[in-house]
Design a protein around this motif. Structure first.
Motif, mmCIF file in Angstrom:
data_model
loop_
_atom_site.group_PDB
_atom_site.id
_atom_site.type_symbol
_atom_site.label_atom_id
_atom_site.label_comp_id
_atom_site.label_asym_id
_atom_site.label_seq_id
_atom_site.Cartn_x
_atom_site.Cartn_y
_atom_site.Cartn_z
ATOM 1 N N VAL A 1 0.829 -1.365 0.294
ATOM 2 C CA VAL A 1 -0.076 0.376 0.229
ATOM 3 C C VAL A 1 0.717 1.347 0.265
ATOM 4 C CG1 VAL A 1 -2.119 0.852 1.339
ATOM 5 C CG2 VAL A 1 -2.218 -1.078 1.082
ATOM 6 N N HIS A 2 0.444 1.822 -0.315
ATOM 7 C CA HIS A 2 1.077 3.088 -0.794
ATOM 8 C C HIS A 2 0.054 4.412 -0.287
ATOM 9 C CE1 HIS A 2 2.971 7.246 -1.970
ATOM 10 N NE2 HIS A 2 2.358 7.661 -2.382
ATOM 11 N N PRO A 3 0.548 5.059 1.122
ATOM 12 C CA PRO A 3 -0.941 5.591 1.525
ATOM 13 C C PRO A 3 -0.721 6.803 0.798
ATOM 14 C CG PRO A 3 0.493 5.595 3.022
ATOM 15 C CD PRO A 3 1.095 4.716 2.147
ATOM 16 N N GLY A 4 -0.885 7.450 -0.554
ATOM 17 C CA GLY A 4 -0.169 8.862 -1.184
ATOM 18 C C GLY A 4 -0.661 8.901 -2.503
ATOM 19 N N ASP A 5 0.210 10.259 -3.283
ATOM 20 C CA ASP A 5 -0.024 10.507 -4.178
ATOM 21 C C ASP A 5 0.721 9.081 -5.449
ATOM 22 O OD1 ASP A 5 0.321 11.767 -6.849
ATOM 23 O OD2 ASP A 5 -0.168 13.885 -5.814
ATOM 24 N N VAL A 6 -0.182 8.824 -6.302
ATOM 25 C CA VAL A 6 -0.093 8.024 -7.698
ATOM 26 C C VAL A 6 1.165 8.555 -8.484
ATOM 27 C CG1 VAL A 6 -1.014 8.676 -8.957
ATOM 28 C CG2 VAL A 6 -0.582 5.846 -9.087
ATOM 29 N N ARG A 7 1.221 9.836 -8.157
ATOM 30 C CA ARG A 7 2.418 10.434 -9.294
ATOM 31 C C ARG A 7 4.161 10.022 -8.593
ATOM 32 N NH1 ARG A 7 -0.393 16.090 -9.777
ATOM 33 N NH2 ARG A 7 -0.728 15.573 -7.734
ATOM 34 N N ASP A 8 3.662 10.673 -7.253
ATOM 35 C CA ASP A 8 5.460 9.646 -6.199
ATOM 36 C C ASP A 8 5.694 8.263 -6.348
ATOM 37 O OD1 ASP A 8 4.778 12.724 -5.623
ATOM 38 O OD2 ASP A 8 3.628 12.011 -3.695
ATOM 39 N N LEU A 9 5.114 7.823 -6.420
ATOM 40 C CA LEU A 9 4.877 6.379 -6.536
ATOM 41 C C LEU A 9 4.961 6.013 -8.345
ATOM 42 C CD1 LEU A 9 4.862 3.271 -6.283
ATOM 43 C CD2 LEU A 9 2.093 3.204 -6.457
ATOM 44 N N PHE A 10 4.884 6.850 -9.308
ATOM 45 C CA PHE A 10 5.045 6.312 -10.877
ATOM 46 C C PHE A 10 6.636 6.542 -10.578
ATOM 47 C CE2 PHE A 10 0.606 7.129 -12.673
ATOM 48 C CZ PHE A 10 0.711 5.944 -12.586
ATOM 49 N N ASP A 11 7.293 7.734 -10.178
ATOM 50 C CA ASP A 11 8.755 8.294 -9.884
ATOM 51 C C ASP A 11 9.480 7.039 -9.398
ATOM 52 O OD1 ASP A 11 7.712 11.403 -10.321
ATOM 53 O OD2 ASP A 11 8.495 11.812 -8.681
ATOM 54 N N VAL A 12 9.175 5.961 -8.753
ATOM 55 C CA VAL A 12 9.732 5.490 -8.491
ATOM 56 C C VAL A 12 9.730 3.435 -9.173
ATOM 57 C CG1 VAL A 12 11.203 6.515 -6.864
ATOM 58 C CG2 VAL A 12 8.854 4.899 -6.362
ATOM 59 N N LEU A 13 8.184 3.617 -9.814
ATOM 60 C CA LEU A 13 7.889 2.503 -10.275
ATOM 61 C C LEU A 13 9.101 2.400 -11.372
ATOM 62 C CD1 LEU A 13 4.603 2.012 -10.238
ATOM 63 C CD2 LEU A 13 6.165 0.613 -8.737
ATOM 64 N N PRO A 14 10.087 0.681 -11.612
ATOM 65 C CA PRO A 14 10.453 0.564 -12.965
ATOM 66 C C PRO A 14 9.642 0.612 -14.400
ATOM 67 C CG PRO A 14 10.865 -0.927 -11.121
ATOM 68 C CD PRO A 14 9.546 -0.357 -10.797
#
Length: 236
Positions: free
Chosen positions: A116-129
């Motif tokens: 779970v990432h309890p935050g903005d998906v754009r921050d997740l996109f930054d670190v997904l391969p």
């Protein structure tokens, strides 16, 4: 300042959704204690200032990885995790009340193939391969009904460009919405960013997927007379 230092500066983004709702009940606060077990490490800047890509292989043992953007109360995410234990599912939701609901459902179902990432998906996109996701769900996203707010919708280049980067060729994007104008915008924008719409007949967007679990947002739409649409895209 050196280029390296500039690269480590956190990105400032506008966020327009809600992060908190009604005060959490004691049981919901207790559920949030489980978040420590399922929280995705390395998304926030303090933990990963160099923005190193996440090691999804280590996280899920080499299993295919799915992402649900804005999982709401978590019922669909837990349903998918229980039905497909051979995949790892990341859920992204900034609304803490929804995160608490998800934690309760995870505890009740006993599933473990989740993060779970309890935050903005754009921050997740930054670190997904790059090319790391096999499937993505966008289910009843915030419609932002006013025309001046349409740029805040997920089906815009700000989200679709990084989404296309992190999805594998051939990966599937599912979009469910009861808002006709959101359907229109999705059909205009998603194919422009590297996806093909897979519908061949009306039933392909009028009927839900075989493994679908209706969410509370869909049930509300049906009660209020709105018609769900189920759009399936494939990454080129």
């Amino acid at each position: 300042m050196s280029g390296d230092g500039a690269a480590r500066r956190p990105v400032t983004r506008n966020f327009y959704g809600r992060r908190h709702g009604k005060q959490l009940r004691p049981a919901q606060r207790a559920y949030l204690e489980d978040l420590e077990t399922f929280a995705l490490r390395g998304v926030d800047w303090d933990a990963n200032p160099d923005r190193r890509p996440l090691d999804l292989g280590a996280l899920f043992g080499g299993r295919p990885v799915w992402l649900e953007v804005g999982f709401g109360g978590g019922e669909h995410m837990v349903h998918q995790a229980a039905g497909t234990p051979g995949v790892g599912i990341i859920g992204c939701e900034p609304f803490i009340n929804g995160v608490a609901m998800l934690m309760g459902k995870i505890r009740a179902a006993g599933v473990e193939n989740l993060a779970v990432h309890p935050g903005d998906v754009r921050d997740l996109f930054d670190v997904l391969p790059a090319a790391s996701l096999d499937r993505v769900f966008l289910l009843y996203p915030d419609p932002w009904p006013k025309k001046k707010h349409h740029r805040r919708r997920f089906v815009t280049p700000e989200y679709l460009v990084p989404l296309a980067r992190v999805m594998k060729p051939g990966a599937v994007l599912r979009v469910a919405t009861d808002i006709p104008d959101y359907v229109r915008q999705a059909l205009e924008q998603v194919p422009r960013h590297g996806f093909d719409w897979l519908a061949e007949r009306p039933a392909d967007w009028r009927e839900p997927w075989d493994d679908w679990m209706s969410t509370r947002y869909e049930q509300k739409a049906l009660r209020e007379g709105r018609v769900p649409h189920y759009l399936t895209f494939r990454r080129r």
